[in-house]
Write an enzyme that holds these catalytic residues in place. Sequence first.
Site, PDB file in Angstrom:
ATOM      1  N   HIS A  89       0.834  -1.203   0.000  1.00 46.41           N
ATOM      2  CA  HIS A  89       0.000   0.000   0.000  1.00 46.41           C
ATOM      3  C   HIS A  89       0.876   1.263   0.000  1.00 46.41           C
ATOM      4  CE1 HIS A  89      -3.095  -2.738   2.245  1.00 46.41           C
ATOM      5  NE2 HIS A  89      -2.973  -3.021   0.974  1.00 46.41           N
TER       6      HIS A  89
ATOM      7  N   ASP B 209      -6.187   5.054   0.109  1.00 48.68           N
ATOM      8  CA  ASP B 209      -6.374   3.759  -0.538  1.00 48.68           C
ATOM      9  C   ASP B 209      -7.659   3.146   0.013  1.00 48.68           C
ATOM     10  OD1 ASP B 209      -5.689   2.539   1.932  1.00 48.68           O
ATOM     11  OD2 ASP B 209      -3.561   2.536   1.407  1.00 48.68           O
TER      12      ASP B 209
END
Length: 469
Positions: free
Chosen positions: A18, A115
């Site tokens: 991520h 995200d």
Amino acid sequence: MVTTKPHAALLASPGMGHLIPMVELGKRLLTHHGFHVTLFVVTTDSSTTTQLLHQTSNLNSLNIVQVPPIDVSHKLPPNPPLATRITLTMMESIPFLRSSILSMNNPPPSSLIVDMFGLVAFPMARDLAMLTYVFFATSAWFSAVTLYFPFMDKKTMESHAQNHEPLLVPGCEPLRFEDTLEPFLFPGGDVYEGYLEAAKAIVTADGILINTWQDLEPAATKAVREHGSLGRFVYPVGPLVRTVERKQEHEVLRWLDRQPGESVIYLSFGSGGTLSEEQMREVAFGLELSQQRFVWVVRPPNEDASGSFFDVASGGDVAVGYLPEGFVKRTENVGFVVPMWAPQAEILGHPATGGFVTHCGWNSVLESVLNGVPMVAWPLYAEQLMNAFMLSGELGVAVRVASEEGGVVRREQVAELVRRVMVGSEGGAMRKKVKEVKVSGEKALSSRGWLCEMSKNCELHLQAKVSAA
Ligand code: UDP
């Protein structure tokens, strides 16, 4: 004086898969469009994060703020799903995030980019009158499936979960049950509800960024635009991958320097992936049987396929005693074992690397493609199965591992797949194909249309905010 140069706050959730694409997105916003960028990093393992950030080039003007490590273990049920733990950690980071954003001036951040796990920060962002963006560090196909999720009818979901019917998503490749996502296995369960909530939050965003490019996924990109009702505010921003300079002198790179071109297969299961003890043994013997040169990133065996997600220690001297007896010695002339963490971007970019056994995390996929390296697709969990389907099917740049009885892939299959990629005409055809995809990715990166548009929106928003103040 207050400037009108937009300031974007980026929020990366725990996990190197991520963080890495968020860093690259930040760099792009900064260097190609003069945004101010503050990157908030939520982490549970600050040593690896610090090491990664240290290795990444062009970070100079990126303002990086590490959120103090958050421990949510006392709030979790036993054996919580990975997604639950990450989401809870993100929720706990919001008070820090809010006070940091409020303390920033000239100009204050006017947009928030998160995200999938950072969606919980949207209410805070709206409260602070910020624009909200979601960054999918995944394929457009996965993004389209996610956006369509709130519109799927109950019957379709049930026949997928119970009768293993493919899940039909308009404009996209159907999702086979074999490659399905965890939330679809148990409609109504906790993971399902969490995912549904996330999907609903995404369509409220001011824009969606996806780490893909139009020519790689034309149909799925169109589907995202249609499902999200966001029209032109869907930006395929990829392929964003870590750019490397050979400033690191890792031993494995010196070893690769001594190997012939495209002769080495690289094996890694991402930042969090782990194999069971039995599976590791089969991989080791499979590599020996394949008679190919290799670099293998090994972690202590774990029955949980995402066993290292939260605690991938930085490399070093971790003993590799869990490999079969004599393996390291027997393969010392042809193989190199890296404990825990390897400089993957550098390895894939090295001329000696000719193949990649990968768990199909999207960053690994993009890094492989942009280095023209064909793959053995060995997905472990989450959307990795969808990625494997795409790579071995429509793109033709990988061969895929077939599941075997007992869930363990045997050494014969490992050896066969490695040889199919590294030697023979099939490997040659995949190599040619992946190099074509690489060229199309590089072309997409040189276009900056989305950056101009997004920047314009952010500037307008900021001006409106400044005038209202
Ligand atoms: N990575 C690395 N060294 C390792 C393992 C992983 O540099 O030993 C990097 C890899 O290059 C990629 C990221 O970590 O950029 C992993 O992201 P991916 O999406 O492939 O998988 P995830 O870890 O999210 O499952």
